[in-house]
Design a protein around this motif. Structure first.
Motif, mmCIF file in Angstrom:
data_model
loop_
_atom_site.group_PDB
_atom_site.id
_atom_site.type_symbol
_atom_site.label_atom_id
_atom_site.label_comp_id
_atom_site.label_asym_id
_atom_site.label_seq_id
_atom_site.Cartn_x
_atom_site.Cartn_y
_atom_site.Cartn_z
ATOM 1 N N ILE B 224 25.721 44.158 33.362
ATOM 2 C CA ILE B 224 26.857 45.067 33.084
ATOM 3 C C ILE B 224 28.148 44.493 33.689
ATOM 4 N N LYS B 225 27.995 43.923 34.885
ATOM 5 C CA LYS B 225 29.156 43.362 35.575
ATOM 6 C C LYS B 225 29.728 42.159 34.818
ATOM 7 N N ALA B 226 28.832 41.406 34.185
ATOM 8 C CA ALA B 226 29.266 40.190 33.489
ATOM 9 C C ALA B 226 29.856 40.488 32.115
ATOM 10 N N ASP B 227 29.702 41.719 31.665
ATOM 11 C CA ASP B 227 30.131 42.056 30.300
ATOM 12 C C ASP B 227 31.358 42.974 30.337
ATOM 13 N N PRO B 228 32.548 42.427 30.150
ATOM 14 C CA PRO B 228 33.752 43.260 30.254
ATOM 15 C C PRO B 228 33.845 44.340 29.175
ATOM 16 N N HIS B 229 33.035 44.203 28.097
ATOM 17 C CA HIS B 229 33.073 45.213 27.030
ATOM 18 C C HIS B 229 32.088 46.352 27.270
ATOM 19 N N HIS B 230 31.265 46.194 28.283
ATOM 20 C CA HIS B 230 30.276 47.250 28.550
ATOM 21 C C HIS B 230 31.006 48.514 29.003
ATOM 22 N N ALA B 231 30.553 49.669 28.479
ATOM 23 C CA ALA B 231 31.240 50.932 28.782
ATOM 24 C C ALA B 231 31.251 51.230 30.282
ATOM 25 N N TYR B 232 30.271 50.686 31.026
ATOM 26 C CA TYR B 232 30.183 50.986 32.455
ATOM 27 C C TYR B 232 30.582 49.787 33.318
ATOM 28 N N HIS B 233 31.195 48.803 32.681
ATOM 29 C CA HIS B 233 31.593 47.601 33.402
ATOM 30 C C HIS B 233 32.466 47.947 34.616
ATOM 31 N N ASP B 234 33.497 48.741 34.381
ATOM 32 C CA ASP B 234 34.418 49.075 35.476
ATOM 33 C C ASP B 234 33.735 49.922 36.549
ATOM 34 N N GLN B 235 32.852 50.790 36.077
ATOM 35 C CA GLN B 235 32.125 51.650 37.007
ATOM 36 C C GLN B 235 31.269 50.802 37.962
ATOM 37 N N VAL B 236 30.607 49.806 37.408
ATOM 38 C CA VAL B 236 29.746 48.942 38.234
ATOM 39 C C VAL B 236 30.600 48.041 39.124
ATOM 40 N N LYS B 237 31.720 47.588 38.589
ATOM 41 C CA LYS B 237 32.567 46.688 39.375
ATOM 42 C C LYS B 237 33.123 47.368 40.625
ATOM 43 N N LYS B 238 33.198 48.676 40.578
ATOM 44 C CA LYS B 238 33.771 49.366 41.749
ATOM 45 C C LYS B 238 32.753 49.488 42.902
ATOM 46 N N ILE B 239 31.479 49.191 42.608
ATOM 47 C CA ILE B 239 30.498 49.215 43.702
ATOM 48 C C ILE B 239 30.785 48.021 44.600
ATOM 49 N N PRO B 240 31.009 48.239 45.882
ATOM 50 C CA PRO B 240 31.342 47.114 46.767
ATOM 51 C C PRO B 240 30.277 46.018 46.689
ATOM 52 N N SER B 241 30.733 44.788 46.526
ATOM 53 C CA SER B 241 29.803 43.669 46.401
ATOM 54 C C SER B 241 28.914 43.539 47.627
#
Lengths: 200, 250
Positions: B224-241
């Motif tokens: 999901i993180k690698a796919d900028p078109h995924h509907a939850y991409h931004d949601q997952v990206k906000k999880i602290p690495s």
């Protein structure tokens, strides 16, 4: 599959005709055309809900046209959808008998090429009336008829979806439901008259 | 027409729809005007059923589209602050090893889930699909009711599979939720479809985190993180690495 499928106009038409791809095609239509079409409807006084309802009717009408093989691709899909949506909305305005909207709507409507579209609208309204008629059936009847005639499931498959004892019970229920529906149609002669063209 | 003749006509009609010709039917229609009228009504009835089916199918996709829009919009805002969180986490690890140790000991996959879980909002629009009872119970947050309605649902389509998965997740029944989300993904793979696909992927990942199954969750999170078109991409990206890293290696 996480990336949404993208289609050219020709691919979209092919996807609509392919039952397995229909959901993807509908989602693509929503992603690509819903916002611009809704914006148009709202610019003619429709609410957000109106715009979304009109777009749903537009998509249904478009799919019907494509599956019947009547879509000629003379204009782009976007132009076609906007024209259909526009006419559906103008018709809705007329139905609501709101003079303030109506005047503005019909003035603007004159600039659109409408020979094909007017037939689409008239057919759509008749089908909507028929749909409303089916809603007078009970939920279980609607489900069994949808599973058999729309989902094309066999009696055995329907048994997996509904709480009936065996295939014969499902078959009998389906007979009764269909007879109930034809009875409702029989008692609505106006529907029969209106729908003659569709039934041909 | 007698009831027997009516059922016989329906059988002929169903066969006709399947392209099976019947000389007996031709004869009946040629001789019996009442049968001709009933035949026309059967055609109308099935035309209407197909129209209703299509209308409901489009309505179901409309709800998917609306849900995707709802989840995509607010996360754009969160995304802006993501870089800050990541940088702050890195600095914190370097500068404050004590805090890092504390962080390591207190972070878990389930913790990542708890801090990042957002409820799924089911659409409330027009269009009475076959998943209505499930959807209605879901909108009322009646999780047990969702599961009960699912048992009696006419069709186990992706919408009610997904909503029932969500109800199980809300009730912390992670194993059941994971099975249902996976079923949505499998259905789509089989049908070359995408209905509730991205929702199922995201919430399956969250379910695995909640169950402390980080190894199962991470491939989905990474995808999901690698796919900028995924509907939850931004949601997952906000999880602290850093949280994901700890959950992955713990």
């Amino acid at each position: 599959m996480s990336v949404a499928v993208k289609y050219t106009d020709a691919e979209l038409i092919a996807a609509i005709k392919d039952e397995r791809q229909l959901n993807s095609a509908i989602l693509f239509i929503y992603k690509k055309y819903a916002e611009s079409t809704s914006a148009f409807i709202m610019s003619y006084g429709g609410s957000r809900q109106d715009a979304e309802d009109v777009f749903q009717d537009t998509v249904v009408a478009f799919i019907n046209i494509v599956t019947k093989g009547s879509y000629r691709m003379e204009a782009s899909i976007k132009t076609f959808l906007v024209s259909v949506a526009k006419n559906i909305w103008f018709n809705e305005v007329k139905r609501r008998e709101r003079a303030d909207f109506r005047e503005k709507a019909y003035e603007a409507g004159r600039e659109v090429k409408e020979q094909d579209i007017s037939q689409v609208i008239s057919e759509m309204e008749q089908k909507r009336a028929l749909r409303d008629l089916i809603h007078t059936l009970g939920e279980s009847c609607r489900k069994i008829l949808l599973l058999f005639y729309y989902e094309n499931l066999s009696m055995k498959e329907i048994l997996g979806h509904l709480p009936y004892e065996n295939e014969q019970v499902v078959r009998n229920k389906k007979y009764k439901c269909l007879q109930q529906l034809t009875g409702i149609i029989k008692s609505s002669p106006s529907i029969v008259t209106q729908m003659k063209e569709i039934a041909k | 027409m007698s009831p027997n003749q009516e059922t016989s006509l329906i059988d002929h009609f169903d066969n006709h729809l399947k392209g099976i010709a019947s000389p007996e039917l031709e004869q009946l229609l040629a001789q019996d005007p009442e049968a001709v009228q009933e035949w026309a009504r059967l055609q109308l009835a099935v035309e209407g059923i197909k129209e209703l089916g299509l209308y409901e199918q489009v309505g179901a996709v409309r709800r998917t589209w609306q849900q995707q829009q709802e989840t995509a919009t607010p996360s754009i805002v969160r995304r802006l602050s993501h870089g800050y969180f990541r940088a702050a986490a890195v600095i914190a690890i370097v500068a404050f090893s004590g805090i890092a140790v504390y962080k390591y000991t207190t972070t878990s996959a389930a913790g990542v889930y708890a801090e990042n879980y957002i409820s799924f909002q089911s659409g409330t629009q027009r269009g009475t699909g076959m998943a209505d009872d499930v959807r209605q119970a879901y909108q009322e947050k009646n999780w047990a009711g969702v599961i009960e309605a699912f048992k009696h649902a006419a069709v186990h389509n992706n919408e009610n599979l997904f909503l029932t998965g969500m109800a199980n997740l809300e009730l912390k029944r992670y194993a059941e939720a994971a099975v249902l989300f996976q079923q949505v993904i499998d259905n789509n793979a089989k049908a070359h479809d995408t209905l509730f696909e991205e929702d199922a992927e995201y919430y399956l990942a969250m379910t695995q985190l909640a169950a402390n199954h980080a190894k199962e969750a991470m491939p989905l999170i990474d995808r999901i993180k690698a796919d900028p078109h995924h509907a939850y991409h931004d949601q997952v990206k906000k999880i602290p690495s850093i949280d994901l890293w700890i959950a992955r290696h713990k």
